[in-house]
Every structure is written in structure tokens, then in C-alpha cells.
Scaffold this motif. Structure first.
Motif, mmCIF file in Angstrom:
data_model
loop_
_atom_site.group_PDB
_atom_site.id
_atom_site.type_symbol
_atom_site.label_atom_id
_atom_site.label_comp_id
_atom_site.label_asym_id
_atom_site.label_seq_id
_atom_site.Cartn_x
_atom_site.Cartn_y
_atom_site.Cartn_z
ATOM 1 N N PRO A 178 0.790 -1.286 0.121
ATOM 2 C CA PRO A 178 -0.011 0.133 0.119
ATOM 3 C C PRO A 178 0.775 1.183 0.040
ATOM 4 C CG PRO A 178 -0.673 -1.660 1.562
ATOM 5 C CD PRO A 178 0.559 -2.185 1.234
ATOM 6 N N LEU A 179 2.027 1.398 0.466
ATOM 7 C CA LEU A 179 2.926 2.446 0.518
ATOM 8 C C LEU A 179 3.572 2.860 -1.032
ATOM 9 C CD1 LEU A 179 4.542 1.742 3.965
ATOM 10 C CD2 LEU A 179 2.391 3.065 3.596
ATOM 11 N N SER B 17 0.161 2.099 -6.825
ATOM 12 C CA SER B 17 -0.965 3.193 -7.146
ATOM 13 C C SER B 17 -1.741 2.639 -8.205
ATOM 14 C CB SER B 17 -0.511 4.493 -7.753
ATOM 15 O OG SER B 17 0.177 4.260 -8.941
ATOM 16 N N PRO C 200 0.366 6.853 -3.138
ATOM 17 C CA PRO C 200 0.189 6.242 -1.905
ATOM 18 C C PRO C 200 0.199 7.647 -0.767
ATOM 19 C CG PRO C 200 1.524 4.809 -2.879
ATOM 20 C CD PRO C 200 1.376 6.133 -3.703
#
Length: 668
Positions: free
Chosen positions: A410-411, A414, A512
Motif C-alpha cells: 500500500p505504500l 498506485s 500512496p
């Protein structure tokens, strides 16, 4: 029965008989068939799953809960000194009990070298060769990419978000420096599952205590097989696991020391569902350090939510280094073992654990009975082949890297392409130019050019009238001489701030959350002082426009206007002379001269205005262009360049993240 009992750990409780406690000859209580066994297990699984929603923390997709939080509990220097003392004592006094022999007088002091380790003979280096053997080239490059990823992200992300990846790097670095000839396998299970009995069956001797007392195993116990070389490097691995010397065992030298087990370090863990918190902590800690794990389940608890929610589901990505063994099949009547084993496979599939069937990589699932020995030989053969391959450490590290990549996904990912488009850049430039008043400045410059053309090419009488107005109202005249209304007010700060917010939101769209915040912060830093810088640019760019240039046809127009004025004057003087009797009477010629001058002057002025439209428009456009370029340069240096730098940094870390996942060849 156990030879090494003089230094038994007091925490292990009183001595128990070495032989396993007798088990009921019949199946589970009240169960008469395989369907009843599976039904009871599923009901138990459902009830505990419901309770787990409150009492059991659901871990992440690839996270072992608390697996490394207690790494600091490893033994300190006092126990290391005790271990060295006992090792020296074992050099002097051999263990010759016929069951467990650390160093038997009849045992050979040097063993035949392992073909895998032929290249390491005489090197005396643990870390160098292990570094090359534990990790293959793609995995090493994935680890390097993960380290680069963490380094690039330290100043942008919360350190807590990178803690998991940092632990993976630390543990991988620690493991790669240790022996590649050893495979560390943990035997884990619930209370009463028979894991200690299976541990003894694999070792060939009764090493781990078994009995009806629960919990029986209170601390990790290790049994290590020799590697076949003259140098034993298992001590460093056991030190890393925090297993003291008094809990380290050797199998019986001889027939039970299967050559396939050369290099195996088997660790018997406490119960993962033990009522003692320290036991569960030991399990979580050691599971984060071993190369592989054998999960031992029994027909009563194979569907327990504590096992599936806390361990199997979070460790689904480690399926290739996982064995799931259904023990105590001797307690199941008829074909109930097959029924329970099928249901166990179903639960593992629901947990996301890949099953190693049909030559596919995944977890090995089988049924056996450690008491009767049925199926133990199959497990020994599979485990021996697993150890002989010597790829468990690399596969474990690869699974850890996969888990870290999944946690960081998640970091760094996109849902759509990110970045600033040309349209967004042009829109930002237009907003700054609007805030700077570039359009109004261009229009003012065009009006100034036309006004100067009118003054130069207008009739003398009109210029005389303007001179009169200047004398009567100097302030109004000065205001009328101003070419740029943009100088009358400062740059609209709110418009500039809105332009910066808009472009930062467009740049951060799809990023993110941490990187979007970093982009907005970079744009916000550039916005400080931007209105003042734009005001200074406006003043510097508009100063040359106070005196617009004159085209080449202006002198001709001025001369024509002078001729028209002279005609008017000449015609008027001729008429006055006729009235005074000085000139002969002839009204036609002087009247024609005056009419020519009166009509010709405005016509020349009108023609000059028409001719001035094109140059005036170009002059205004040039003035607007200069202001727009100045605004664009200022906005690019203060806002767009820092934002682009953040986007470039994100592109770099995303590329490193893709390399960590192994989605593309690292070398390509």
C-alpha cells in the motif's frame, strides 16, 4: 532413558517417564465414524473462529504475530560461558550411554566431507561460503533492492512502516552469515498434539519428554545432526535461536543417524496454545528464525482457530517451507484418517496455504502416527530430501521478502499512473499568470502603444487639448499615462495559493498516502514567498513598457499632420487678408485649403489608428508573453521542480519495490 539428564532445566518440571503414555485403543470419545470426526472438528473450528474475532488478533497476510518482538530474550554472555565450559568438559569426558552421544569414544572424530561443501574445505570461513550458498543471485539482488528501498524511504515514511522490512533485512543478514550446510526445522503444535513424540520418532531416540502432564515442553529443545564435514557450525545457529547448551542434543551415532539428515537441526517447541505466556512467546520468537516448520495437528484440534488465525493463515506465503502433519491417526477408526486429512487440506486451502501436490510447490500434508510409527518413514524420507536440497534457508528468506513486499504494497503501489501532465503544468502556469495580471498587463501595453501612436499622429489641436488637461489635472493625466494596471495592486495571494494547492493535488492524485503528503509538503514549501517573487517579476518586466517603441512610418504621419495644419493656417490667413483687403478677393482657394487641412488631419489620424492596431496588438502580446514566461519560471523553480523531484523519488522507490517483488529481472 535420556542420557543427558544431569543438567535438567528446573522450569521443565519433574521428570516424566520416557515412554509415551498409553492412548485409548478406540477412537475419539463418542465418535463412531469418519463423518462424526469431521463434523466435531468443523464445529470446534466455527466456535473458535467466532471467539477469535474478539480474543485473537487477526494478523496480516504474511505476518507471524510477535515472531520477533522477543528476540532480545536470547541468552547473554553468562550462558555462552556456560556453553563453552560444557563443550570443553565434553572434550575431556565422552558421553557413552548408548542412546544420545555428543562425543562417543568409538565414534569417528572426523567424518567424510560433504560433496556440497567440498569447495569450503580449509577455508575456515563461515560467512563467506554460506553467503554464496544460502542465497542465490536473484534473491541477493532482491534483498539489495529491499535495502535500497528502505534507505530511499526513511525520510518519507513513518519508521514504524519500515520496521518489518528492516527486520527481514536484519534476519536475512544474520542467517546468510551462518552455516549454509544446516537446515533448521522447528516442530510446532498445540497441547497434546504429540509433537514431542514425533520429535523423538524423527530423532530415533527419546530426547524430548512426553507424558500426560500439560504442558510437557517448556523450552525449545534442539537435536542437531552432523554435516558430514570436520567443522561443526551448528553452535552459531543454536545461539541465534537462543537455545542453551543444556538443551542441545545429538542423535544416536549409528543406524538412526540417517545420511539424509546430515545438517538438520530439529527444534521441539513449546505448545503454541499453552496457558503460559512465556511459552507462546518462545514459539513466536523461534518461528521467526527457523528455516522451516513442521506443524503437528491432531484429530481433535486440527481445525482450531488459534492455529489457523494466528499462524497458518499469516504464514501462508511460507508454504514451501512448511509441513503439516496429522498425528495420532491410530486413534481414528476405519477410513476416518482420510476424511480428516481431506478436511485439513480444505482448511489449509481456505487459509491460502498452497499445497504441494501434483509437483506444485507448496506445503507437504500427510498423516501419521508417532506412536505406532505408521507414516513416520514417509515423513523422514520427505524431510531428508528437503534437508539434502539445502534450499530451505533461501526459500524462507524469499518468503520473508515476499511478506515484506506484501506489507509495503500500500505504500508503493498506485491504482493508476501518477505524475504531472503537460496540461496540469500549463494550467498551473496560466493560474500564476492570471494572478500576476499578465493578460491585463498585455492589454495595458497595447493601449499604451495606441495612445502613443495617437499622440504622435494626432492633430495639433487634439494635442493642445490634452496639454490643457494635463495642466488642469496632473494626477489624472499621470494615471492615464500608466501602461499597466497590474502595478496598481499587488499579486492576489489567494490566487497563488489556490494555484499551488491545485497543482499539488493533481500531482498527488493516485499516489500512496505518505508520498502524496510528501508532494504536498514540497509544494507548500515552494509556495512560501511566491507572491512576493511574482510582484518583483511584474515590476521588473513592466518597466521597459513605459515608453513603447515607434514604428518607421510615424515621422511620415507626423509630417503629413504638419502639412494639414499648415494648410489650415494658410487658408485662414488668406481669408483674413481678403477681409482686410490685403489679398485680392477669392474665397475658393483659401476655403479649399482650410477644408483640406481640417478634413485631412482627422483622416490621417484615423489612418494611423488603423495602422497602429497590428503593432499595438503584437506589443501587448509580447508584454503578456514576457510576464507569463517570468511567472512560469518562478513557479517552476519554486513549486514544479520540487514536486517533480518528489515524483522522481517515488518513481525510483517504486522501481526498487518492483525489483523486491521479483516481478521483473533485477539485472534487466
Amino acid at each position: 532413558m535420556t542420557a543427558v539428564t544431569d543438567r535438567k532445566d528446573p522450569a521443565e518440571g519433574p521428570d516424566e517417564p520416557d515412554t509415551p503414555a498409553p492412548r485409548p485403543a478406540a477412537g475419539l470419545k463418542g465418535i463412531r465414524g469418519a463423518q462424526e470426526v469431521v463434523r466435531v472438528a468443523r464445529e470446534r473450528h466455527g466456535e473458535r473462529t467466532a471467539a477469535a474475532g474478539v480474543g485473537v488478533r487477526r494478523a496480516g497476510a504474511h505476518e507471524v504475530p510477535g515472531a520477533r518482538e522477543l528476540a532480545e530474550t536470547e541468552l547473554a554472555g553468562t550462558e555462552s560461558a556456560e556453553r563453552r565450559e560444557r563443550a570443553e568438559r565434553s572434550e575431556r569426558v565422552g558421553w557413552d550411554d548408548g542412546l544420545i552421544a555428543r562425543r562417543s569414544p568409538g565414534a569417528p572424530q572426523e567424518e567424510a566431507p560433504d560433496p556440497v561443501d567440498a569447495g569450503r574445505a580449509g577455508s575456515g570461513v563461515v560467512g563467506g561460503a554460506a553467503y554464496r550458498e544460502v542465497l542465490d543471485e536473484p534473491l541477493r539482488e532482491r534483498l539489495d533492492a529491499l535495502g535500497e528501498l528502505v534507505g530511499l524511504s526513511r525520510t518519507r515514511l513513518d519508521p514504524r512502516a519500515l520496521a518489518g522490512a528492516g527486520r527481514v533485512l536484519d534476519e536475512a543478514q544474520a542467517r546468510r552469515r551462518l552455516s549454509a550446510r544446516h537446515t533448521v526445522v522447528a516442530v510446532a503444535g498445540a497441547t497434546g498434539s504429540g509433537k514431542s513424540a514425533l520429535f523423538n520418532a524423527l530423532a530415533g531416540v527419546a530426547i524430548s519428554d512426553t507424558g500426560v502432564r500439560r504442558p510437557t515442553t517448556s523450552q525449545p529443545l534442539a537435536c542437531s545432526w552432523p554435516t558430514g564435514g570436520g567443522q561443526d557450525e551448528s553452535a552459531a545457529l543454536l545461539d541465534r535461536l537462543g537455545i542453551p547448551a543444556r538443551l542441545r542434543r545429538r542423535p544416536l551415532q549409528g543406524g538412526t543417524a540417517d545420511e539424509q539428515f546430515h545438517g538438520l537441526i530439529l527444534v521441539d517447541l513449546p505448545d503454541h496454545d499453552s496457558a503460559a505466556v512465556e511459552h507462546r512467546a518462545q514459539v513466536d520468537r523461534v518461528l521467526g528464525l527457523v528455516d522451516a516448520v513442521i506443524w503437528v495437528v491432531d484429530p481433535e484440534k486440527y481445525a482450531d482457530a488459534a492455529l489457523h488465525d494466528r499462524y497458518l493463515r499469516p504464514m501462508a506465503g511460507h508454504a514451501e517451507v512448511m509441513f503439516v502433519v496429522l498425528n495420532q491417526t491410530d486413534r481414528l477408526p476405519g477410513d476416518a484418517a482420510d476424511q480428516v486429512l481431506d478436511d485439513l487440506r480444505r482448511l489449509l486451502d481456505e487459509d491460502g496455504v498452497a499445497l504441494g501436490e501434483y509437483d506444485e510447490p507448496g506445503a507437504t500434508v500427510l498423516a501419521l502416527s508417532a506412536v505406532t510409527g505408521n507414516g513416520v518413514g514417509v515423513l523422514r524420507e520427505m524431510l531428508g530430501q528437503f534437508v539434502t536440497e539445502r534450499g530451505a534457508a533461501g526459500r524462507r528468506i524469499a518468503a520473508d521478502v515476499d511478506a515484506a513486499a506484501a506489507e509495503l504494497r500500500p505504500l508503493y503501489t498506485s491504482a493508476r499512473p501518477v505524475g504531472l501532465s503537460e496540461e496540469a503544468r500549463e494550467e498551473f502556469t496560466d493560474r500564476l499568470a492570471e494572478a500576476l495580471g499578465a493578460t491585463a498587463a498585455g492589454e495595458a501595453a497595447e493601449r499604451a502603444w495606441r495612445r502613443n501612436a495617437g499622440r504622435a499622429c494626432g492633430t495639433p489641436w487634439l494635442r493642445l487639448w490634452r496639454w490643457y488637461r494635463t495642466i488642469r489635472d496632473p494626477q489624472a493625466a499621470a494615471a492615464g499615462m500608466r501602461p499597466l494596471p497590474a502595478e496598481e495592486e499587488s499579486t492576489a495571494r489567494q490566487r497563488v495559493e489556490q494555484a499551488v494547492r491545485t497543482v499539488s493535488d493533481q500531482a498527488a492524485d493516485g499516489l500512496p498516502a505518505p508520498w502524496a503528503q510528501s508532494v504536498r509538503e514540497a509544494a507548500g514549501r515552494g509556495a512560501h514567498g511566491l507572491p512576493e517573487a511574482l510582484d518583483e517579476l511584474a515590476e521588473g518586466q513592466t518597466a521597459p513598457m513605459q515608453r513603447p517603441p515607434r514604428p518607421g512610418w510615424w515621422p511620415l504621419a507626423v509630417l503629413t499632420q504638419a502639412v494639414m495644419t499648415l494648410l489650415q493656417i494658410a487658408g485662414g490667413l488668406w481669408l483674413v487678408g481678403q477681409i482686410a483687403g490685403v489679398c485680392p478677393p477669392d474665397l475658393g482657394v483659401p476655403v479649399l485649403l482650410m477644408l483640406a487641412g481640417i478634413v485631412g488631419g482627422p483622416l490621417v489620424e484615423w489612418a494611423c489608428r488603423l495602422a497602429a492596431r497590428g503593432p499595438a496588438r503584437r506589443y501587448g502580446e509580447e508584454a503578456e508573453r514576457r510576464l507569463r514566461e517570468a511567472a512560469a519560471g518562478c513557479g517552476r523553480a519554486r513549486v514544479l521542480d520540487p514536486v517533480s523531484a518528489e515524483l522522481l523519488r517515488y518513481a525510483e522507490v517504486r522501481e526498487q519495490y518492483v525489483r523486491v517483488t521479483g516481478a521483473v529481472p533485477v539485472g534487466g
